[in-house]
Design a protein around this motif. Structure first.
Motif, PDB file in Angstrom:
ATOM      1  N   VAL B 146       0.830  -1.202  -0.048  1.00 19.28           N
ATOM      2  CA  VAL B 146       0.168  -0.028   0.220  1.00 19.28           C
ATOM      3  C   VAL B 146       0.727   1.171  -0.057  1.00 19.28           C
ATOM      4  O   VAL B 146       0.657   2.221  -0.797  1.00 19.28           O
ATOM      5  CB  VAL B 146      -0.734  -0.016   1.234  1.00 19.28           C
ATOM      6  N   ILE B 149       2.325   1.801  -3.508  1.00 14.09           N
ATOM      7  CA  ILE B 149       1.477   2.255  -4.642  1.00 14.09           C
ATOM      8  C   ILE B 149       1.013   3.868  -4.293  1.00 14.09           C
ATOM      9  O   ILE B 149       1.118   4.663  -5.070  1.00 14.09           O
ATOM     10  CB  ILE B 149       0.256   1.626  -4.926  1.00 14.09           C
ATOM     11  N   ALA B 150       0.934   4.177  -2.981  1.00 10.87           N
ATOM     12  CA  ALA B 150       0.739   5.525  -2.515  1.00 10.87           C
ATOM     13  C   ALA B 150       1.710   6.506  -2.912  1.00 10.87           C
ATOM     14  O   ALA B 150       1.730   7.618  -3.367  1.00 10.87           O
ATOM     15  CB  ALA B 150       0.235   5.603  -0.954  1.00 10.87           C
ATOM     16  N   LEU B 151       3.110   5.880  -2.455  1.00 17.13           N
ATOM     17  CA  LEU B 151       4.154   6.929  -2.739  1.00 17.13           C
ATOM     18  C   LEU B 151       4.252   7.254  -4.263  1.00 17.13           C
ATOM     19  O   LEU B 151       4.631   8.129  -4.851  1.00 17.13           O
ATOM     20  CB  LEU B 151       5.366   6.205  -2.221  1.00 17.13           C
ATOM     21  N   THR B 152       4.158   6.113  -5.203  1.00 17.56           N
ATOM     22  CA  THR B 152       4.132   6.154  -6.555  1.00 17.56           C
ATOM     23  C   THR B 152       3.254   6.974  -7.082  1.00 17.56           C
ATOM     24  O   THR B 152       3.310   8.089  -7.949  1.00 17.56           O
ATOM     25  CB  THR B 152       4.154   4.681  -7.178  1.00 17.56           C
ATOM     26  N   ALA B 153       1.968   7.093  -6.395  1.00 21.62           N
ATOM     27  CA  ALA B 153       0.767   8.004  -6.983  1.00 21.62           C
ATOM     28  C   ALA B 153       1.079   9.386  -6.528  1.00 21.62           C
ATOM     29  O   ALA B 153       1.102  10.189  -7.372  1.00 21.62           O
ATOM     30  CB  ALA B 153      -0.503   7.554  -6.480  1.00 21.62           C
ATOM     31  N   VAL B 154       1.785   9.557  -5.510  1.00 25.36           N
ATOM     32  CA  VAL B 154       1.945  10.937  -5.040  1.00 25.36           C
ATOM     33  C   VAL B 154       3.268  11.491  -5.892  1.00 25.36           C
ATOM     34  O   VAL B 154       3.168  12.765  -5.955  1.00 25.36           O
ATOM     35  CB  VAL B 154       2.147  10.901  -3.572  1.00 25.36           C
ATOM     36  N   TYR B 155       4.338  10.743  -6.000  1.00 22.32           N
ATOM     37  CA  TYR B 155       5.475  11.188  -6.702  1.00 22.32           C
ATOM     38  C   TYR B 155       5.759  11.115  -8.118  1.00 22.32           C
ATOM     39  O   TYR B 155       6.544  11.386  -8.761  1.00 22.32           O
ATOM     40  CB  TYR B 155       6.698  10.547  -5.750  1.00 22.32           C
ATOM     41  N   TRP B 160       0.440  14.410  -6.847  1.00 20.00           N
ATOM     42  CA  TRP B 160       0.188  15.758  -5.893  1.00 20.00           C
ATOM     43  C   TRP B 160       1.802  16.303  -5.714  1.00 20.00           C
ATOM     44  O   TRP B 160       1.615  17.544  -5.531  1.00 20.00           O
ATOM     45  CB  TRP B 160      -0.497  15.186  -4.513  1.00 20.00           C
ATOM     46  N   ILE B 161       2.691  15.419  -5.364  1.00 19.15           N
ATOM     47  CA  ILE B 161       3.789  16.197  -4.997  1.00 19.15           C
ATOM     48  C   ILE B 161       4.658  16.294  -6.466  1.00 19.15           C
ATOM     49  O   ILE B 161       5.521  17.181  -6.771  1.00 19.15           O
ATOM     50  CB  ILE B 161       4.587  15.396  -3.864  1.00 19.15           C
ATOM     51  N   TYR B 174      10.007   6.047 -10.654  1.00 20.37           N
ATOM     52  CA  TYR B 174      10.825   5.237 -11.590  1.00 20.37           C
ATOM     53  C   TYR B 174      12.254   5.720 -11.685  1.00 20.37           C
ATOM     54  O   TYR B 174      12.617   5.431 -12.872  1.00 20.37           O
ATOM     55  CB  TYR B 174      10.055   5.090 -13.170  1.00 20.37           C
ATOM     56  N   VAL B 181      12.996   7.638  -1.775  1.00 16.35           N
ATOM     57  CA  VAL B 181      11.873   7.917  -1.162  1.00 16.35           C
ATOM     58  C   VAL B 181      11.163   6.945  -0.512  1.00 16.35           C
ATOM     59  O   VAL B 181      10.851   6.900   0.676  1.00 16.35           O
ATOM     60  CB  VAL B 181      10.683   8.637  -2.081  1.00 16.35           C
ATOM     61  N   THR B 184      13.089   5.702   2.595  1.00 16.19           N
ATOM     62  CA  THR B 184      13.055   6.792   3.841  1.00 16.19           C
ATOM     63  C   THR B 184      11.798   6.476   4.396  1.00 16.19           C
ATOM     64  O   THR B 184      11.602   6.516   5.761  1.00 16.19           O
ATOM     65  CB  THR B 184      13.168   8.175   3.248  1.00 16.19           C
ATOM     66  N   PHE B 185      10.629   6.382   3.599  1.00 15.34           N
ATOM     67  CA  PHE B 185       9.320   6.248   4.129  1.00 15.34           C
ATOM     68  C   PHE B 185       9.476   4.775   5.274  1.00 15.34           C
ATOM     69  O   PHE B 185       9.028   4.900   6.430  1.00 15.34           O
ATOM     70  CB  PHE B 185       8.373   5.873   3.285  1.00 15.34           C
ATOM     71  N   PHE B 253       7.154  -0.759  -6.533  1.00 16.91           N
ATOM     72  CA  PHE B 253       6.197  -0.227  -7.353  1.00 16.91           C
ATOM     73  C   PHE B 253       6.816   1.480  -7.947  1.00 16.91           C
ATOM     74  O   PHE B 253       6.694   1.489  -9.017  1.00 16.91           O
ATOM     75  CB  PHE B 253       4.930   0.172  -6.662  1.00 16.91           C
TER      76      PHE B 253
END
Lengths: 299, 313
Positions: B146, B149-155, B160-161, B174, B181, B184-185, B253
């Motif tokens: 989760v 895919i969330a970090l991929t979507a955001v970055y 959003w970022i 990619y 990133v 780090t999370f 991801f």
């Protein structure tokens, strides 16, 4: 005692006097840096999960969750956690009883061995079961001859889940049990209680919050494990896909809204876990305070 | 200084330091005087020693030791030439570099911001602090897939970022930056959670003393507070590093898994397994396990030291 409980409690520090704190602008700067950092890495991605999940509306959201393969993955995740957590709970209680209440040779080696699954990459955790039960594995031939499937089937997923969540309960319970000592149990035995009565009526109530804490963490990891389960699953839809694996498949098919819908359930579970964890920490602190206060009085 | 510290260490028992999230927080010698009494009087008073120890060892053997030993058994049956080609091929070596490098940088980032975050969460108050404090553990609770895919979507470039980074020529998803990133999370809570309890238990008396002796806030921090924090700080760094090394779910991801560029070592193990190259997968796994053990050992030594440091106070 205080040291042992310290990791569960989170005391709030009182207000500080003028010269013992930083100038106002430094404080604001540091708070800003912290919130900014946490926002970039935690808050925004968490919010993104729920937003992306609802991108195609509530209708599609519920459809993605109620779809048969999604339901099958939810059932499998619950099954794996339902087996792994109780087994590791029993182990955690047994391990902490012998380690916390007795002195014996080799205790430190035992403690290190219990910690092993944490040192191993999830991918390796899956790999070892392939080496054991896979077609080319040690028991591979025997299993094939008897038509038993472990790897690329449900038993493999359950085993991998048990392995990765193995130390959670034990590692939370041992320090708590150590901190309570053996006096109370000895008193109970002297008063005529048998071993099981002593355990259930004396030991268990005094460590219940530590136990619950371990179970919460164990359960969160069991339901969310990805790497280890991915190796042993074989990715058969509706049969050997847990929720995280189902998320992966949907995502790789570019069905993002559905992937995030299932992912949002897991994210919701994570939030419940954090809430439960915070509550248990609070209870633990409440339980610990009178004890440390009385200790202080005696001293 | 060394002599004094040594003396202190031998005189005081090592107390358990369960505030650490990693391996080896167990008491190293649970008291030096107490066990003697315990041996004579108390040892066999409580029942269930044989049963609980027996079950512990049986379960440990079945679930952990036998399966893990397969890795060594399998490696010993491998042909050396094959092992060398598996673990030293350029593509695999590139993955070691990425895994080690990105994990180290991620741990450094977490060490820096984690120290600030722990300080802010212990010393300052602001609205929503309790919520922020609870959410720091999110990387422990959120399934890695989760998070991935969330970090991929955001970055991603239109995320959003990511959409604010794209015009500046910074691509995260990619690329190797994406791996960083994700790692780090994953390592974020370790430094915060190892420093926080130490900071909470710290007496403000010494700070008051330093201030009344004329030290400014920086001097107080670096000469009085930081020496108390650094063992925990280092432990947190090592834990974040160790966790990042083995991480798989959140990275695959966002990294895109391009050979020689964004492939991490755990991903290569999976690739080998998918090609039914069990020998190659096992060989790489052994290299990784070796690296993890070196780290585990380091963490244990650090924790023994910080325990001695704590009890010396």
């Amino acid at each position: 005692m205080g040291a042992a409980i310290g990791h569960l409690t989170r005391g709030t520090s009182g207000p500080r006097t003028g010269q013992l704190t930083e100038p106002r602008w430094v404080r604001f700067l540091l708070i800003g840096v912290t919130l900014g950092f946490l926002a970039l890495f935690l808050f925004v991605p968490l919010a993104a999960v729920f937003t992306e999940a609802l991108r195609k509306g509530w209708g599609y959201y519920f459809e993605s969750i109620r779809e048969p393969n999604a339901l099958a993955s939810i059932r499998l995740t619950l099954l794996a956690a339902g087996i792994a957590v109780p087994l590791n709970l029993v182990f955690g209680v047994a391990a902490s009883w012998c380690i916390a209440k007795f002195q014996f040779w080799g205790k430190n080696i035992l403690l290190t061995l219990i910690d092993l699954p944490f040192a191993v990459s999830p991918v390796i955790s899956g790999l070892i079961y392939i080496l054991l039960f896979g077609a080319q594995g040690v028991f591979g031939g025997w299993l094939q001859a008897h038509d038993i499937k472990i790897v690329f089937a449900v038993p493999g997923i359950v085993l991998a889940t048990i392995f990765v969540t193995f130390p959670f309960v034990a590692r939370e319970l041992i320090p708590v049990m150590q901190s309570t000592g053996t006096d109370q149990e000895e008193a109970a035995l002297v008063l005529g209680a048998n071993g099981w009565q002593t355990f259930f009526k004396v030991t268990l109530p005094s460590v219940k919050w530590g136990l619950l804490y371990g179970v919460i963490l164990c359960n969160a990891r069991a339901m969310g494990e990805f790497g280890a389960v991915s190796v042993v699953s074989g990715h058969i839809r509706g049969l050997t896909n847990t929720m995280p694996l189902h998320v992966e498949i949907l995502y790789n098919e570019y069905n993002f809204a559905a992937a995030f819908a299932v992912a949002s359930l897991l994210a919701f579970l994570a939030l419940i876990t954090l809430a439960a964890k915070t509550y248990v920490e609070y209870q633990f602190q409440k339980q610990a305070e009178p004890i440390s206060a009385s200790e202080g009085y005696v001293a | 200084m060394t002599e004094r510290r040594l003396m202190k260490r031998t005189n005081t028992m090592l107390i358990p330091t369960p505030w650490t999230l990693g391996a080896g927080y167990w008491p190293l010698g649970t008291g030096l005087i107490a066990p003697v009494k315990l041996h004579v009087k108390k040892r066999f008073v409580l029942p269930g020693f044989g049963l609980s120890l027996g079950y512990t060892i049986l379960y440990l053997g079945l679930i952990v030791l036998i399966p893990l030993s397969m890795l060594i058994v399998k490696t010993s049956t491998l042909d050396w030439a094959h092992v060398v080609t598996a673990i030293a091929s350029p593509r695999v070596v590139a993955s070691y570099k990425l895994s080690l490098g990105a994990s180290a940088i991620a741990a450094v980032i977490n060490a820096f911001f984690g120290l600030i975050a722990a300080w802010v969460l212990v010393r300052y108050s602001f609205p929503g602090k309790r919520l922020v404090d609870a959410l720091v553990d999110l990387p422990f609770a959120l399934p890695t897939a989760v998070a991935g895919i969330a970090l991929t979507a955001v970055y991603s470039p239109n995320g959003w970022i990511g959409k604010y980074l794209e015009p500046h020529g910074i691509r995260v998803a990619y690329t190797r930056l994406g791996v960083l990133v994700a790692l780090t999370f994953i390592g974020l809570p370790f430094v915060v959670r190892t420093i926080q309890p130490v900071l909470e238990e710290l007496d403000t008396d010494i700070e008051e003393a330093a201030a009344s002796l004329g030290a400014n806030r920086w001097q107080t921090f670096f000469k009085v507070i930081f020496p108390e924090l650094w063992p925990a700080w280092l432990t947190g760094f090592a834990l974040a590093f160790a966790r990042a090394l083995g991480e798989y779910g959140s990275v695959v991801f966002i990294s895109g898994n391009m050979p020689f560029r964004t492939e991490i070592t755990p991903f290569l193990i999976i690739t080998k397994l998918e090609q039914y190259d069990y020998a190659g997968a096992t060989a790489i796994a052994c290299v990784m396990l070796g690296a993890s053990f070196v780290l585990l050992l380091t963490i244990n030594i650090l924790q023994a030291r910080s325990a001695a440091f704590k009890s010396a106070r």
